[in-house]
Design a protein around this motif. Structure first.
Motif, mmCIF file in Angstrom:
data_model
loop_
_atom_site.group_PDB
_atom_site.id
_atom_site.type_symbol
_atom_site.label_atom_id
_atom_site.label_comp_id
_atom_site.label_asym_id
_atom_site.label_seq_id
_atom_site.Cartn_x
_atom_site.Cartn_y
_atom_site.Cartn_z
ATOM 1 N N ARG A 280 0.825 -1.200 0.000
ATOM 2 C CA ARG A 280 0.000 0.000 0.000
ATOM 3 C C ARG A 280 0.864 1.257 0.000
ATOM 4 N NH1 ARG A 280 -1.362 4.037 2.618
ATOM 5 N NH2 ARG A 280 0.082 3.476 4.291
ATOM 6 N N ALA A 281 1.966 1.239 0.770
ATOM 7 C CA ALA A 281 2.858 2.401 0.813
ATOM 8 C C ALA A 281 3.486 2.657 -0.553
ATOM 9 C CB ALA A 281 3.939 2.181 1.873
ATOM 10 N N LEU A 282 3.895 1.582 -1.228
ATOM 11 C CA LEU A 282 4.451 1.732 -2.574
ATOM 12 C C LEU A 282 3.395 2.258 -3.537
ATOM 13 C CD1 LEU A 282 6.622 1.407 -4.719
ATOM 14 C CD2 LEU A 282 6.050 -1.037 -4.847
ATOM 15 N N ALA A 283 2.181 1.750 -3.425
ATOM 16 C CA ALA A 283 1.098 2.228 -4.294
ATOM 17 C C ALA A 283 0.842 3.717 -4.076
ATOM 18 C CB ALA A 283 -0.175 1.430 -4.017
ATOM 19 N N THR A 284 0.971 4.179 -2.842
ATOM 20 C CA THR A 284 0.782 5.602 -2.548
ATOM 21 C C THR A 284 1.830 6.447 -3.263
ATOM 22 O OG1 THR A 284 -0.189 5.090 -0.392
ATOM 23 C CG2 THR A 284 0.658 7.326 -0.708
ATOM 24 N N ILE A 285 3.088 6.038 -3.149
ATOM 25 C CA ILE A 285 4.169 6.760 -3.836
ATOM 26 C C ILE A 285 3.938 6.759 -5.338
ATOM 27 C CG2 ILE A 285 6.618 6.660 -4.441
ATOM 28 C CD1 ILE A 285 6.303 7.798 -1.726
ATOM 29 N N LYS A 286 3.637 5.587 -5.899
ATOM 30 C CA LYS A 286 3.446 5.477 -7.347
ATOM 31 C C LYS A 286 2.241 6.284 -7.818
ATOM 32 C CE LYS A 286 3.900 1.584 -9.483
ATOM 33 N NZ LYS A 286 4.780 2.113 -10.552
ATOM 34 N N GLY A 287 1.239 6.400 -6.968
ATOM 35 C CA GLY A 287 0.073 7.184 -7.340
ATOM 36 C C GLY A 287 0.407 8.645 -7.605
ATOM 37 N N TYR A 288 1.466 9.150 -6.961
ATOM 38 C CA TYR A 288 1.912 10.511 -7.193
ATOM 39 C C TYR A 288 2.893 10.612 -8.363
ATOM 40 C CZ TYR A 288 -0.229 12.254 -2.919
ATOM 41 O OH TYR A 288 -1.143 12.638 -1.958
ATOM 42 N N TYR A 289 3.611 9.522 -8.663
ATOM 43 C CA TYR A 289 4.696 9.579 -9.637
ATOM 44 C C TYR A 289 4.311 9.131 -11.050
ATOM 45 C CZ TYR A 289 8.624 10.825 -6.614
ATOM 46 O OH TYR A 289 9.499 11.503 -5.798
ATOM 47 N N ASP A 290 3.385 8.204 -11.188
ATOM 48 C CA ASP A 290 3.133 7.686 -12.526
ATOM 49 C C ASP A 290 1.675 7.272 -12.699
ATOM 50 O OD1 ASP A 290 2.734 4.610 -12.302
ATOM 51 O OD2 ASP A 290 4.578 4.888 -11.156
ATOM 52 N N TYR A 291 1.334 6.986 -13.954
ATOM 53 C CA TYR A 291 -0.018 6.538 -14.297
ATOM 54 C C TYR A 291 -0.023 5.068 -14.708
ATOM 55 C CZ TYR A 291 -1.908 11.275 -14.181
ATOM 56 O OH TYR A 291 -2.327 12.521 -13.787
ATOM 57 N N GLY A 292 0.961 4.313 -14.254
ATOM 58 C CA GLY A 292 0.976 2.889 -14.541
ATOM 59 C C GLY A 292 1.652 2.543 -15.854
ATOM 60 N N ILE A 293 1.635 1.267 -16.163
ATOM 61 C CA ILE A 293 2.285 0.705 -17.340
ATOM 62 C C ILE A 293 1.299 0.676 -18.498
ATOM 63 C CG2 ILE A 293 3.470 -1.372 -18.217
ATOM 64 C CD1 ILE A 293 3.611 -1.950 -14.960
ATOM 65 N N PHE A 294 1.793 0.914 -19.703
ATOM 66 C CA PHE A 294 0.973 0.831 -20.899
ATOM 67 C C PHE A 294 0.134 -0.448 -20.832
ATOM 68 C CE2 PHE A 294 1.227 0.178 -25.791
ATOM 69 C CZ PHE A 294 -0.046 0.708 -25.956
ATOM 70 N N GLN A 295 -1.174 -0.306 -20.938
ATOM 71 C CA GLN A 295 -2.074 -1.428 -20.692
ATOM 72 C C GLN A 295 -1.863 -2.578 -21.672
ATOM 73 O OE1 GLN A 295 -5.762 -0.614 -18.686
ATOM 74 N NE2 GLN A 295 -6.883 -1.548 -20.400
ATOM 75 N N ALA A 296 -1.465 -2.283 -22.897
ATOM 76 C CA ALA A 296 -1.207 -3.353 -23.865
ATOM 77 C C ALA A 296 -0.074 -4.252 -23.388
ATOM 78 C CB ALA A 296 -0.885 -2.758 -25.236
ATOM 79 N N VAL A 297 0.938 -3.665 -22.775
ATOM 80 C CA VAL A 297 2.047 -4.455 -22.222
ATOM 81 C C VAL A 297 1.544 -5.337 -21.084
ATOM 82 C CG1 VAL A 297 4.226 -4.313 -20.957
ATOM 83 C CG2 VAL A 297 3.837 -2.835 -22.942
ATOM 84 N N GLN A 298 0.670 -4.805 -20.243
ATOM 85 C CA GLN A 298 0.134 -5.600 -19.142
ATOM 86 C C GLN A 298 -0.669 -6.790 -19.659
ATOM 87 O OE1 GLN A 298 -1.343 -3.498 -15.590
ATOM 88 N NE2 GLN A 298 -1.088 -1.597 -16.755
ATOM 89 N N ILE A 299 -1.447 -6.574 -20.699
ATOM 90 C CA ILE A 299 -2.253 -7.668 -21.275
ATOM 91 C C ILE A 299 -1.342 -8.742 -21.857
ATOM 92 C CG2 ILE A 299 -3.874 -8.210 -23.132
ATOM 93 C CD1 ILE A 299 -5.111 -5.402 -22.617
ATOM 94 N N ALA A 300 -0.277 -8.313 -22.549
ATOM 95 C CA ALA A 300 0.670 -9.286 -23.089
ATOM 96 C C ALA A 300 1.377 -10.044 -21.970
ATOM 97 C CB ALA A 300 1.684 -8.578 -23.982
ATOM 98 N N ALA A 301 1.642 -9.362 -20.853
ATOM 99 C CA ALA A 301 2.294 -10.022 -19.723
ATOM 100 C C ALA A 301 1.412 -11.103 -19.118
ATOM 101 C CB ALA A 301 2.676 -8.986 -18.664
ATOM 102 N N ILE A 302 0.109 -10.915 -19.164
ATOM 103 C CA ILE A 302 -0.811 -11.965 -18.699
ATOM 104 C C ILE A 302 -0.602 -13.238 -19.511
ATOM 105 C CG2 ILE A 302 -3.246 -12.650 -18.582
ATOM 106 C CD1 ILE A 302 -3.905 -9.701 -17.978
#
Length: 420
Positions: A280-302
């Motif tokens: 949760r602490a990491l998610a808090t930091i990331k919530g301020y720093y980035d908007y996540g990974i390109f969703q197409a890459v995440q789908i391919a990673a699945i």
């Protein structure tokens, strides 16, 4: 009288030629030492621009392609315009669920994908931001030595103190952790472990983590396990997950990546798993720093996690063969090397005559200039790395054979490479 815009521009024009505005960067940047691996990379790229064929044993940068199924899914996902929107910073739920399934199947670890798994922009980004989430001025972090640079400088950039402990004898490392916790005040807040270890290739069995978790509970420190090389193991060895030990989720998290076993280094996707509050602490930091990974890459990673196990195992077999090729060349040249059981590197001790002549940074530069082979100097991993070179076996076997011929000829004083 108020100055008009034209007057202000005239003042700027009257500044001395070559005048530069002073940029007072933060002390945290000024405290960083020269990045030796970056210096070698810069020299390598310069030579390649000059048309010199440099064989790169310096980086653990896969040269093989990902499984075609993964690439096909990426292309399909890229074509869907919905995937071009901002993604969830924590990673899409189906991907986090797939990571939880993988941990259950491979390591017998039960994870809640809602609270105990987070997608990161490669494991390096997640690890760095976790250090920022956990540490600050006055905190102390124990780091394995020789040290992968990010393990030292992420805590340092978070303003924490760093203690480096020799890690090539894991039992001694545990004894030293216990001793420091008993004698240092305040006690260390975080202990970083990295097995299979980069750069030394040291490995541990599950009992190591049993003892480490017991120490964490006894002394109250948190554990960050960098498990980047979990997917590349040899000779029947299987790297154990820190999270597989009872109680591990109470005291720490683990970072994994798709870069190594799945040949997805440039895709920048990894994961943090374990303690829900740390996630949760990491998610808090990331919530301020980035908007996540390109969703197409995440789908391919699945697809990679769901259907890529055989391809991952085959990649390990390929690396094992390349490892053996590199070891044969090192043996012929009189290098001292322990056979690595995992990872993408050999940690080779420089032959005695050259240990006495120069340090590893100078030797790496010599091999780049004269043998046309890039290697990583042990000095880049701290004082404990001096007298060693790290050599990656990511190139094909023919290139590895050629690299060792050129290195060994260079150290014998013969002409090598394109000048031979």
């Amino acid at each position: 009288m108020e100055k008009h815009e034209g007057d202000k521009l005239d003042e700027i024009d009257r500044l001395e030629p070559g005048h530069q505005f002073d940029v007072p960067v933060a002390d945290r940047v000024l405290r960083l030492p020269p990045y030796l691996l970056g210096r070698i990379n810069e020299q390598k790229y310069r030579k390649r621009r000059e048309g010199i064929d440099i064989i790169d044993l310096g980086m653990g940068n896969p040269t093989d392609p990902p499984d075609p199924k993964i690439v096909q899914k990426l292309c399909e996902a890229v074509a869907d315009p919905r995937n071009s929107r901002y993604s969830a910073s924590a990673g899409i739920f189906n991907l986090r669920r797939e990571v939880a399934i993988r941990y259950e199947k491979r390591f017998g670890v039960s994870l809640d994908p809602h609270k105990e798994v987070l997608a990161t922009i490669g494991s390096k980004e997640g690890f760095s931001h976790m250090c920022l989430a956990l540490m600050g001025p006055g905190d102390t972090c124990i780091v394995p030595a020789p040290s992968f640079p990010i393990h030292v400088y992420s805590p340092a950039l978070a303003s924490a103190n760093v203690l480096q402990l020799e890690v090539t004898q894991p039992a001694k490392f545990l004894d030293q952790v216990a001793h420091i916790c008993e004698t240092l005040h305040p006690k260390p807040k975080v202990v970083i472990v990295n097995f299979p270890h980069n750069p030394s290739t040291t490995v541990v069995d599950r009992e190591f983590y049993v003892e480490l978790v017991a120490l964490a509970k006894r002394f109250g420190f948190l554990i960050l396990s960098d498990f980047a090389y979990a997917d590349v193991c040899f000779d029947g060895y299987e790297a154990p997950s820190f999270l597989s030990v009872p109680g591990a989720k109470e005291v720490g998290v683990e970072f994994i990546t798709m870069s190594k076993g799945y040949n997805m280094a440039g895709w920048r996707i990894g994961f943090c798993a374990g303690n829900a509050e740390m996630v949760r602490a990491l998610a808090t930091i990331k919530g301020y720093y980035d908007y996540g990974i390109f969703q197409a890459v995440q789908i391919a990673a699945i697809i990679a996690l769901r259907h890529g196990e055989e391809a991952r195992l085959e990649q390990s077999r390929i690396y094992q063969s390349r490892r053996d090729t590199l070891l044969r060349g090192l043996e012929r040249g009189g290098w001292e090397v322990e056979i690595p059981k995992a990872g993408m590197f050999v940690w080779a001790r420089v032959p005695l005559p050259w240990r006495e002549k120069m340090g590893t940074m100078d030797l790496a530069t010599k091999l780049l200039d004269e043998a046309e082979v890039a290697v990583s100097p042990g000095a880049a991993f701290g004082p404990a790395g001096e007298t060693y070179l790290r050599m990656a076996f990511v190139e094909k076997e023919q290139r590895l054979q050629q690299a060792m011929r050129q290195i060994n000829r260079c150290l014998r004083g013969e002409s090598v490479g394109s000048k031979a």
